[in-house]
Design a protein around this motif. Structure first.
Motif, mmCIF file in Angstrom:
data_model
loop_
_atom_site.group_PDB
_atom_site.id
_atom_site.type_symbol
_atom_site.label_atom_id
_atom_site.label_comp_id
_atom_site.label_asym_id
_atom_site.label_seq_id
_atom_site.Cartn_x
_atom_site.Cartn_y
_atom_site.Cartn_z
ATOM 1 N N THR A 210 1.420 -0.865 0.059
ATOM 2 C CA THR A 210 -0.141 0.108 0.132
ATOM 3 C C THR A 210 1.195 1.263 0.340
ATOM 4 O O THR A 210 1.768 1.694 0.481
ATOM 5 C CB THR A 210 -0.898 0.791 1.454
ATOM 6 N N ALA A 211 0.308 1.994 -0.453
ATOM 7 C CA ALA A 211 0.304 3.710 -0.788
ATOM 8 C C ALA A 211 -0.137 4.381 0.483
ATOM 9 O O ALA A 211 -1.096 4.655 0.799
ATOM 10 C CB ALA A 211 0.162 4.563 -1.461
ATOM 11 N N ASN A 212 0.652 4.652 1.628
ATOM 12 C CA ASN A 212 0.101 5.700 2.780
ATOM 13 C C ASN A 212 0.113 6.984 2.678
ATOM 14 O O ASN A 212 1.226 7.642 2.618
ATOM 15 C CB ASN A 212 1.123 4.928 3.783
ATOM 16 N N TYR A 238 -4.198 5.837 -11.709
ATOM 17 C CA TYR A 238 -4.769 4.800 -10.944
ATOM 18 C C TYR A 238 -5.403 3.877 -10.370
ATOM 19 O O TYR A 238 -5.632 4.936 -9.875
ATOM 20 C CB TYR A 238 -2.760 3.893 -10.656
ATOM 21 N N HIS A 239 -5.899 2.569 -11.287
ATOM 22 C CA HIS A 239 -7.002 2.219 -10.253
ATOM 23 C C HIS A 239 -6.695 1.370 -8.930
ATOM 24 O O HIS A 239 -5.477 1.339 -8.888
ATOM 25 C CB HIS A 239 -7.939 0.971 -10.841
ATOM 26 N N GLY A 240 -7.550 1.884 -7.653
ATOM 27 C CA GLY A 240 -6.371 1.254 -6.019
ATOM 28 C C GLY A 240 -7.420 0.947 -5.588
ATOM 29 O O GLY A 240 -9.102 1.256 -6.039
ATOM 30 N N ASN A 261 -3.756 0.774 -2.122
ATOM 31 C CA ASN A 261 -2.969 -1.107 -2.804
ATOM 32 C C ASN A 261 -3.143 -0.101 -4.701
ATOM 33 O O ASN A 261 -4.671 -0.351 -5.076
ATOM 34 C CB ASN A 261 -3.726 -1.991 -2.634
ATOM 35 N N LEU A 262 -2.821 0.062 -4.979
ATOM 36 C CA LEU A 262 -2.666 0.218 -6.259
ATOM 37 C C LEU A 262 -2.793 -0.734 -7.712
ATOM 38 O O LEU A 262 -1.738 -1.476 -7.342
ATOM 39 C CB LEU A 262 -1.701 1.194 -6.977
ATOM 40 N N ASN A 267 5.700 0.695 -8.940
ATOM 41 C CA ASN A 267 7.326 1.634 -8.887
ATOM 42 C C ASN A 267 7.098 1.727 -7.307
ATOM 43 O O ASN A 267 6.124 2.439 -5.993
ATOM 44 C CB ASN A 267 6.057 2.715 -9.613
ATOM 45 N N ASN A 268 8.257 2.510 -6.760
ATOM 46 C CA ASN A 268 8.371 3.506 -5.427
ATOM 47 C C ASN A 268 7.946 5.590 -6.076
ATOM 48 O O ASN A 268 8.268 5.755 -6.510
ATOM 49 C CB ASN A 268 9.431 4.087 -5.523
#
Length: 312
Positions: A210-212, A238-240, A261-262, A267-268
């Motif tokens: 996940t991206a926080n 992007y969908h997530g 969560n994408l 990618n970073n």
């Protein structure tokens, strides 16, 4: 679009050179009702071949006259995003006033003479429930204070079937997790902006990295739960699936976090400032008895999210 920051008292020699059509309001959220006011002002500006201006405020007026909880101080839309949206609507100039006690404490006549006249208004447009000055003068009284120096247009939103559209109703529906209703009232997806920061990396260990997202503390967020989202990174979307919650499966005293969560993404993006469109609430937060049950639910959430985008 030009933004003019103003602190009360306005300079004696302040003068806006060109005549303008002015829309007034705090416009938190710029929902369908707010859009009707600004679009009406735009129509008049186009008819008169004049610039379109907006008078708005840097924070909630309520801060001045009552104590607000940290939650109540939050905004549906932050000022930077508000300015971007106004520009997209064709606004040429924004008078952004610091809403202080002294500004509010003006008499209605002082407000008109100190501000509207110095803004060089040709026409002033606002919702019929808009108030100004220390005595909360109504739009019905504005022609009296205008003294034939400018035209006044009061927009009765009931005539546009927007009588039930309000920032208060939107905030209530955000707190209840009714994101579909919020988006209908706003005429577009509810949108927030935040920065991708490091978290505890639990999602990666579960197979759902996940991206926080860290938001401004004054940003109103939807209720705790799991949502379908679009995420804007640079010029790409992007969908997530997003989680707002306390990760209760891993403890009862965790802070509320926003984790996304994408789908099909690896990618970073640490440090990226991203925009989030909140599209649909899948479910509330659940405390699972064990990680395996949580993973099963995440798979169901992913399936739902993919099907949502396939059908929309």
């Amino acid at each position: 679009m030009k933004i003019v920051n103003i602190h009360h008292p306005i300079d004696d020699d302040f003068r806006n050179d060109a005549k303008v059509v002015l829309a007034m309001g705090y416009f938190d959220g710029i929902h369908l009702g707010h859009q009707e006011v600004i679009n009406r002002a735009k129509e008049i500006a186009n008819q008169k071949h004049l610039p379109l201006a907006v008078l708005t405020y840097d924070h909630k007026p309520a801060v001045v006259y009552k104590q607000l909880s940290p939650h109540e101080r939050r905004n549906i839309i932050m000022n930077d995003e508000k300015m971007k949206f106004m520009e997209s609507m064709g606004v040429d100039k924004v008078f952004l006033v610091n809403y202080s006690f002294n500004f509010q404490n003006q008499t209605p006549q002082e407000f008109v003479d100190n501000y509207l006249i110095k803004f060089n208004v040709d026409t002033v447009v606002a919702g019929s429930d808009h108030t100004y000055g220390a005595k909360d003068a109504t739009m019905d009284l504005l022609p009296k204070y205008a003294k034939n120096r400018f035209d006044v247009v009061s927009v009765d939103l009931k005539k546009f079937k927007y009588e039930k559209v309000s920032s208060t109703r939107i905030r209530r529906n955000l707190d209840d997790g009714h994101i579909k209703t919020v988006n209908e009232l706003m005429g577009r997806p509810f949108h927030t902006v935040g920065t991708v920061v490091h978290g505890l990396a639990r999602g990666r260990k579960l197979g759902y990295p996940t991206a926080n997202i860290e938001h401004d503390e004054l940003q109103w967020l939807p209720a705790i739960g799991i949502y379908v989202v679009n995420v804007h990174i640079g010029n790409d979307i992007y969908h997530g699936m997003a989680s707002i919650g306390r990760n209760v499966t891993f403890g009862n005293s965790n802070p509320i976090t926003v984790e996304i969560n994408l789908l099909d993404f690896d990618n970073n993006i640490y440090g990226e400032v991203v925009g989030i469109d909140w599209l649909y609430r899948i479910r509330g937060e659940v405390k699972f008895e064990g990680v395996d049950k949580l993973i099963e639910q995440l798979k169901d959430d992913e399936d739902f999210t993919r099907m949502f985008f396939k059908n929309n």
